[in-house]
Design a protein around this motif. Structure first.
Motif, PDB file in Angstrom:
ATOM      1  N   ASP A 483      -6.716  -4.158 -12.864  1.00 17.95           N
ATOM      2  CA  ASP A 483      -5.516  -4.182 -12.024  1.00 17.95           C
ATOM      3  C   ASP A 483      -4.277  -3.759 -12.810  1.00 17.95           C
ATOM      4  O   ASP A 483      -3.397  -3.070 -12.288  1.00 17.95           O
ATOM      5  CB  ASP A 483      -5.303  -5.590 -11.447  1.00 17.95           C
ATOM      6  N   GLN A 533      -2.323  -2.029  -3.471  1.00 13.24           N
ATOM      7  CA  GLN A 533      -2.741  -3.425  -3.325  1.00 13.24           C
ATOM      8  C   GLN A 533      -3.508  -3.859  -4.565  1.00 13.24           C
ATOM      9  O   GLN A 533      -4.310  -3.095  -5.111  1.00 13.24           O
ATOM     10  CB  GLN A 533      -3.594  -3.591  -2.070  1.00 13.24           C
ATOM     11  N   SER A 535      -5.549  -7.280  -6.663  1.00 15.88           N
ATOM     12  CA  SER A 535      -6.236  -8.567  -6.495  1.00 15.88           C
ATOM     13  C   SER A 535      -5.583  -9.673  -7.303  1.00 15.88           C
ATOM     14  O   SER A 535      -5.802 -10.857  -7.040  1.00 15.88           O
ATOM     15  CB  SER A 535      -7.713  -8.428  -6.912  1.00 15.88           C
ATOM     16  N   TYR A 536      -4.778  -9.288  -8.298  1.00 13.66           N
ATOM     17  CA  TYR A 536      -4.097 -10.247  -9.164  1.00 13.66           C
ATOM     18  C   TYR A 536      -2.599  -9.948  -9.180  1.00 13.66           C
ATOM     19  O   TYR A 536      -2.182  -8.815  -8.932  1.00 13.66           O
ATOM     20  CB  TYR A 536      -4.663 -10.180 -10.597  1.00 13.66           C
ATOM     21  N   ASP A 537      -1.798 -10.965  -9.513  1.00 20.14           N
ATOM     22  CA  ASP A 537      -0.346 -10.803  -9.518  1.00 20.14           C
ATOM     23  C   ASP A 537       0.098 -10.122 -10.815  1.00 20.14           C
ATOM     24  O   ASP A 537       0.823 -10.692 -11.638  1.00 20.14           O
ATOM     25  CB  ASP A 537       0.334 -12.169  -9.364  1.00 20.14           C
ATOM     26  N   PRO A 555      -6.778 -15.163  -9.246  1.00 20.07           N
ATOM     27  CA  PRO A 555      -6.658 -14.154  -8.185  1.00 20.07           C
ATOM     28  C   PRO A 555      -5.531 -14.501  -7.210  1.00 20.07           C
ATOM     29  O   PRO A 555      -5.403 -15.644  -6.772  1.00 20.07           O
ATOM     30  CB  PRO A 555      -8.026 -14.218  -7.494  1.00 20.07           C
ATOM     31  N   GLN A 556      -4.718 -13.521  -6.911  1.00 18.53           N
ATOM     32  CA  GLN A 556      -3.629 -13.681  -5.947  1.00 18.53           C
ATOM     33  C   GLN A 556      -3.313 -12.300  -5.390  1.00 18.53           C
ATOM     34  O   GLN A 556      -2.545 -11.548  -5.975  1.00 18.53           O
ATOM     35  CB  GLN A 556      -2.387 -14.286  -6.595  1.00 18.53           C
ATOM     36  N   PRO A 557      -3.892 -11.938  -4.259  1.00 13.95           N
ATOM     37  CA  PRO A 557      -3.688 -10.595  -3.705  1.00 13.95           C
ATOM     38  C   PRO A 557      -2.211 -10.331  -3.417  1.00 13.95           C
ATOM     39  O   PRO A 557      -1.518 -11.177  -2.847  1.00 13.95           O
ATOM     40  CB  PRO A 557      -4.514 -10.621  -2.408  1.00 13.95           C
ATOM     41  N   THR A 559       0.725  -6.907  -2.484  1.00 12.93           N
ATOM     42  CA  THR A 559       0.973  -5.512  -2.152  1.00 12.93           C
ATOM     43  C   THR A 559       2.295  -5.114  -2.788  1.00 12.93           C
ATOM     44  O   THR A 559       3.298  -5.819  -2.639  1.00 12.93           O
ATOM     45  CB  THR A 559       1.048  -5.308  -0.630  1.00 12.93           C
TER      46      THR A 559
END
Length: 652
Positions: A483, A533, A535-537, A555-557, A559
């Motif tokens: 990410d 987008q 999956s992680y901040d 994990p913290q989705p 956008t």
């Protein structure tokens, strides 16, 4: 041509820029650069429109100040000359009227360069000086170097038509004097890294020291504005401020806090060296605080007299806060410290000092975390008034902190290196790559996880958008690292993308957007945007540069919207599904009063609260430069996926 003495080569330089009697840090630093270069033996020819500055921003010059503006140094052979264009008059009348600063400065600089065989032109501050340097360079064939401050890069260049002019000018410059934190912007314009120079590290002039003579009471009475000339009693402690006044400068917080202090029975003087630009506002604030009896408001004095103003005060406040120009880096704190007077400093400016770890509240300065908390500010001011001897000790300790013997002469040394690069005598080597300065401290960890730095650059530059990045990242199976690289790749694409020429008129560009004045206008995307987008901040990892790399990030989705503004600043904004839906709908076709209900209906949120929230989001996006408001049918910038779309966006 250049002259030589031993191993030293002396240059003939034309410098176009702000200069006294213009007030402010840019003018002062230009002056000391010219003065220092001439003192070293160079021939410096300053071309400036400083004599035409408005009274509100003009420093008060006396006859004794004249020799400082243009002088010679027999011991080195250096000379400082100042050339000023003709003041506007009937000979320049044209319709619609404007003072032709660029034409006058470019023409005069061209004449000076030819008459004195100048080998380099320096334009300091984009408007009108660097643009004038560009023209003079084009006409004479002499190379030019452009230098920027904060407001021209962050504010002026954010105007689309000005941005085009400045980009053309910058791309033609032999070198650009800037700072590492904004190298990425220039690379985003296609400017090679070897043409970016780190600006000279400004040194506080030696005049700023505890031995400077204070201003006498008679002089203060003589120069103070009559309407704001309260009694100055030398036996009382004196609290001072200097510089342009304003909300973000903390001027009105300072005045209000002084009023609180007076109500508590304290006896003191207030000195404000703030010029005439905000006299009415200052008058009203001083009247409301009931401190007119002890307050003097003064015109600006030339920079070489500022130490005397500082030494007249028991403490001087520098309370800038919430300043809208992100890369603004004023030097007043160092000037006050070096002068040996107690410094009252806002938390915002304290955080910008590279020696902040040496500053100890109550020992060598007085911290005001947030000047808007006026009771706290009044308490720190009261500590000065009630114990001036303690304030004196704090000032002495502050002076010891500000002294940097190892930096003696570094400011002029750096300017000599800039001149060498500008004329081609030296190659720029003090540059750092965009990726190195754009990433936080955990870059090493990320690089090790992926492979070599060149591999990381190849991944970021890859334009095969159909290849999943997880496959490209064969060296790492860690989803957080994946990410992180995807984030950097999206940022890289924003940097590399050209700015599409799309002249849409933002009818609210020069005014505040409100619920009322936007209802009948169509919001449009003012910049190209890329949506990604994660999956992680990972946004937090890149925005909080003091945070170490955390492979266990939960994990913290999220956008993220990546955008490239017209001033080539790359901005990233985390967006909710609702805000994303708004951005997608802002195509310049529908007026706000129609667009918001339609978007809310699509997302199933039709309450009055949702409507208010959506309109507020549009206004905030406008203030941040993401959106503009125009008449329906004007079109909008592209909104595309950073992963699936080609690196060059196509406008919708």
């Amino acid at each position: 041509m250049a002259s030589a003495e031993g191993d030293r080569v002396f240059m003939r330089v034309c410098l176009i820029g702000k200069f006294p009697p213009i007030q402010g840090g840019v003018s002062a630093q230009t002056y000391w650069a010219a003065y220092g270069l001439a003192q070293r033996g160079h021939q410096v020819f300053v071309v400036t429109n400083a004599a035409e500055v408005e009274d509100a921003y003009r420093v008060r010059l006396d006859e004794q100040d004249g020799p400082r503006l243009a002088t010679t140094f027999p011991e080195t052979g250096g000379e400082l000359h100042v050339f000023r264009p003709e003041a506007p008059g009937y000979r320049m009348e044209h319709i619609p009227w404007s003072n032709p600063h660029v034409s006058k400065l470019a023409g005069l600089a061209t004449d000076v360069v030819r008459a004195h065989n100048c080998e380099l032109i320096i334009g300091s501050y984009f408007e009108p000086y660097a643009v004038s340097a560009f023209l003079a360079s084009t006409w004479t064939g002499v190379p030019f170097v452009a230098q920027h401050a904060g407001s021209d890069l962050d504010r002026l260049m954010d105007v689309p038509e000005l941005s085009t002019t400045y980009r053309e000018m910058l791309c033609a410059a032999k070198a650009i004097v800037t700072r590492p934190s904004v190298y990425a912007r220039f690379e985003a314009m296609g400017i090679p890294r070897d043409r970016l120079l780190t600006g000279a590290p400004y040194e506080t002039p030696a005049l700023f020291n505890p031995e400077a003579e204070p201003l006498d009471s008679e002089f203060l009475d003589d120069i103070a504005y009559p309407r704001l000339s309260g009694l100055f009693d030398k036996s009382r402690p004196t609290l001072g401020m200097y510089g342009k006044p304003g909300l973000y400068k903390g001027s009105f917080d300072f005045i209000a806090a002084a009023g609180i202090l007076k109500k508590q029975g304290a006896d003191f003087n207030i000195l404000l060296m703030s010029g005439s630009s905000r006299l009415d506002a200052l008058d009203a604030a001083i009247g409301e605080a009931d401190i007119a009896d002890r307050t003097k408001v003064l015109p600006f004095l030339p920079h070489w007299r500022v130490p005397s103003f500082i030494r007249t005060c028991t403490a001087v406040a520098f309370l800038e806060r919430d300043f809208p120009v992100a890369i603004h880096g004023p030097v007043l704190a160092r000037e006050i410290l070096a002068s040996g007077t107690a410094l009252l400093l806002s938390g915002e400016i304290h955080a910008k000092q590279n020696f902040r770890d040496e500053l100890v509240d109550g020992e060598n300065f007085l911290l005001v975390p947030d000047p808007k908390e006026r009771d706290v500010l009044a308490a720190q001011m009261g500590a000065v008034v009630h114990d001036p001897e303690r304030a004196r000790r704090i000032g002495i300790a502050g002076a010891a902190t500000a002294v940097r013997p190892e930096n003696n002469g570094a400011f002029v040394d750096a300017w000599e290196r800039i001149i060498d690069v500008g004329i081609g005598a030296r190659t720029a080597t003090d540059v750092r790559g965009v990726y190195t300065i754009a990433r936080p401290r955990w870059l090493t960890t990320l690089r090790e996880a992926v492979g070599s730095d060149s591999d990381l650059h190849e991944i970021l530059a890859a334009d095969d958008a159909d290849t999943p990045l997880v496959q490209v990242l064969s060296a790492s199976k860690d989803p957080v690292v994946v990410d992180a690289v995807r984030f950097l790749r999206a940022r890289h694409r924003a940097i590399e993308a050209p700015i599409a020429a799309r002249p849409i008129t933002n009818v609210l560009a020069s005014q505040r957007a409100t619920v009322d004045n936007t209802a009948a206008l169509a919001p449009y995307r003012a910049v190209d945007m890329w949506i990604e987008q994660f999956s992680y901040d990972v946004l937090a990892l890149f925005c909080q540069t003091d945070r170490e790399f955390d492979a266990q990030l939960l994990p913290q989705p999220i956008t993220v919207c990546f955008a490239k503004k017209v001033n080539c600043a790359i901005v990233e904004l985390q967006v909710s599904p609702g805000v994303l839906a708004l951005l997608e709908a802002c195509d310049g076709q529908r007026v706000t009063s129609e667009l918001i209900p339609a978007v809310l209906a699509d997302v199933g949120a039709t309450s009055a609260t949702a409507h208010t929230s959506a309109h507020g989001s549009l206004l905030r996006l406008h203030r941040s430069g993401y959106l503009g408001f125009t008449h329906p049918g004007s079109g909008a910038r592209a909104l595309i996926s950073a992963v699936s779309a080609p690196p060059v966006p196509v406008g919708s």
